[in-house]
Design a protein around this motif. Sequence first.
Motif, PDB file in Angstrom:
ATOM      1  N   TRP A 155      76.576  89.856   3.410  1.00  0.00           N
ATOM      2  CA  TRP A 155      76.722  90.333   4.785  1.00  0.00           C
ATOM      3  C   TRP A 155      77.167  89.160   5.643  1.00  0.00           C
ATOM      4  CZ3 TRP A 155      76.889  95.294   5.901  1.00  0.00           C
ATOM      5  CH2 TRP A 155      76.278  96.201   5.025  1.00  0.00           C
ATOM      6  N   ASN A 156      78.220  89.375   6.436  1.00  0.00           N
ATOM      7  CA  ASN A 156      78.895  88.314   7.181  1.00  0.00           C
ATOM      8  C   ASN A 156      78.338  88.213   8.604  1.00  0.00           C
ATOM      9  OD1 ASN A 156      80.641  86.472   8.278  1.00  0.00           O
ATOM     10  ND2 ASN A 156      82.488  87.694   7.986  1.00  0.00           N
ATOM     11  N   ARG A 157      77.593  87.169   8.860  1.00  0.00           N
ATOM     12  CA  ARG A 157      76.964  86.978  10.159  1.00  0.00           C
ATOM     13  C   ARG A 157      77.982  86.793  11.281  1.00  0.00           C
ATOM     14  NH1 ARG A 157      74.086  83.009   8.701  1.00  0.00           N
ATOM     15  NH2 ARG A 157      75.371  81.297   9.464  1.00  0.00           N
ATOM     16  N   GLY A 162      78.485  91.726  13.206  1.00  0.00           N
ATOM     17  CA  GLY A 162      77.358  90.818  13.338  1.00  0.00           C
ATOM     18  C   GLY A 162      77.189  90.303  14.748  1.00  0.00           C
ATOM     19  N   SER A 171      70.305  93.669  14.031  1.00  0.00           N
ATOM     20  CA  SER A 171      70.708  92.839  12.891  1.00  0.00           C
ATOM     21  C   SER A 171      71.533  93.673  11.931  1.00  0.00           C
ATOM     22  CB  SER A 171      69.483  92.262  12.174  1.00  0.00           C
ATOM     23  OG  SER A 171      68.702  93.310  11.622  1.00  0.00           O
ATOM     24  N   LEU A 172      72.248  93.001  11.057  1.00  0.00           N
ATOM     25  CA  LEU A 172      72.980  93.669   9.989  1.00  0.00           C
ATOM     26  C   LEU A 172      71.990  94.238   8.976  1.00  0.00           C
ATOM     27  CD1 LEU A 172      75.858  91.068   9.517  1.00  0.00           C
ATOM     28  CD2 LEU A 172      76.058  93.372  10.495  1.00  0.00           C
ATOM     29  N   ALA A 176      72.062  87.761   6.194  1.00  0.00           N
ATOM     30  CA  ALA A 176      73.471  87.462   6.393  1.00  0.00           C
ATOM     31  C   ALA A 176      73.752  85.970   6.294  1.00  0.00           C
ATOM     32  CB  ALA A 176      73.937  87.989   7.749  1.00  0.00           C
ATOM     33  N   SER A 178      77.587  83.387   6.515  1.00  0.00           N
ATOM     34  CA  SER A 178      78.905  83.482   7.124  1.00  0.00           C
ATOM     35  C   SER A 178      79.966  83.274   6.054  1.00  0.00           C
ATOM     36  CB  SER A 178      79.082  82.440   8.235  1.00  0.00           C
ATOM     37  OG  SER A 178      79.285  81.144   7.689  1.00  0.00           O
ATOM     38  N   ALA A 229      81.980  93.089   8.044  1.00  0.00           N
ATOM     39  CA  ALA A 229      80.554  92.788   7.974  1.00  0.00           C
ATOM     40  C   ALA A 229      80.071  92.583   6.545  1.00  0.00           C
ATOM     41  CB  ALA A 229      79.757  93.914   8.630  1.00  0.00           C
ATOM     42  N   TRP A 230      80.792  93.141   5.572  1.00  0.00           N
ATOM     43  CA  TRP A 230      80.400  92.995   4.162  1.00  0.00           C
ATOM     44  C   TRP A 230      81.600  92.449   3.402  1.00  0.00           C
ATOM     45  CZ3 TRP A 230      81.029  95.190  -0.895  1.00  0.00           C
ATOM     46  CH2 TRP A 230      79.949  94.959  -1.772  1.00  0.00           C
TER      47      TRP A 230
END
Length: 290
Positions: A155-157, A162, A171-172, A176, A178, A229-230
């Motif tokens: 999961w991409n902060r 995000g 929150s995701l 997460a 990056s 995001a993913w």
Amino acid sequence: MKRPAAHAREMPGTGGAPSAGKGRPPGHEPSRPADVVMARFVLEAQFHLLERALAAWPRRAAALLDVNCGSGALLPCLWACGFEVDAVEADAAARARAQTRCPSATIMAGRDDDLPVEDDAYDWVLLHLQEPHRLVPALAEARRVARRGFAVTFWNRHSLAGLCARLARASLPGPAASWWEVRGALRRLGLGPGGTASLSVLAAPMNTWRKASPLAACNHWLTGLPLGAWGVFRCFLGGGGSVTPLALRLGARLGRGMDERLGPPEPALEYGRKSFSARARDCDREGRVP
């Protein structure tokens, strides 16, 4: 596209559907219809992304280890794609459910930074990042175990979703990291741009993660930039992989002579284009490849 009910209620690496505020603990089922709709949409996007990201991996008689498999949402799909699948998961309840979903797989207890297998034991490793602070040792373990290559999902902060989640004090769906942190960790392992490729999905905010949203297409198909995001990084550790045979590449050109330049080799899809949803439904219902 309709998804099996068992798969629609959870996502890899989280054990639950996204909610308006917090990621869910492993094994937690969504209670609201909106959560189920969002989870189904997200899981479909993840399936499509993995299908594209792993298409270049030869899988005939190839063994794959799914690390942090959770309750096994992806195992039937990976098996139906042609991989011989085993998995590692720390949570006992999740392991039991994963074994039910994919009886042919060996589900082992273990952590991503201390895998219970020997060096080069599997052709491919698929790592779902669970603990960002263990990113470097988890990647090192994936590389140790993988003989031909590995992939890491996360999961991409720093995605748009995000950022919007942080502004909304939410929150995701899972822990997460990056995109830059993952890329930097891979480079420290000696895997430069030539040996890695990345894709991502779910580029729009979380409130658009449903088919009825005008941005649904962006969430599914805007995959080439590190905005989603993913995401997934795919890494080759050696060899060029399978490519389309020369005869097939030349087929359309034979009638026009042999003086034209050939394009670069393309990945060979060994098992056709049957949809992930159909494979998952067949495997999850019967516990075997049809």
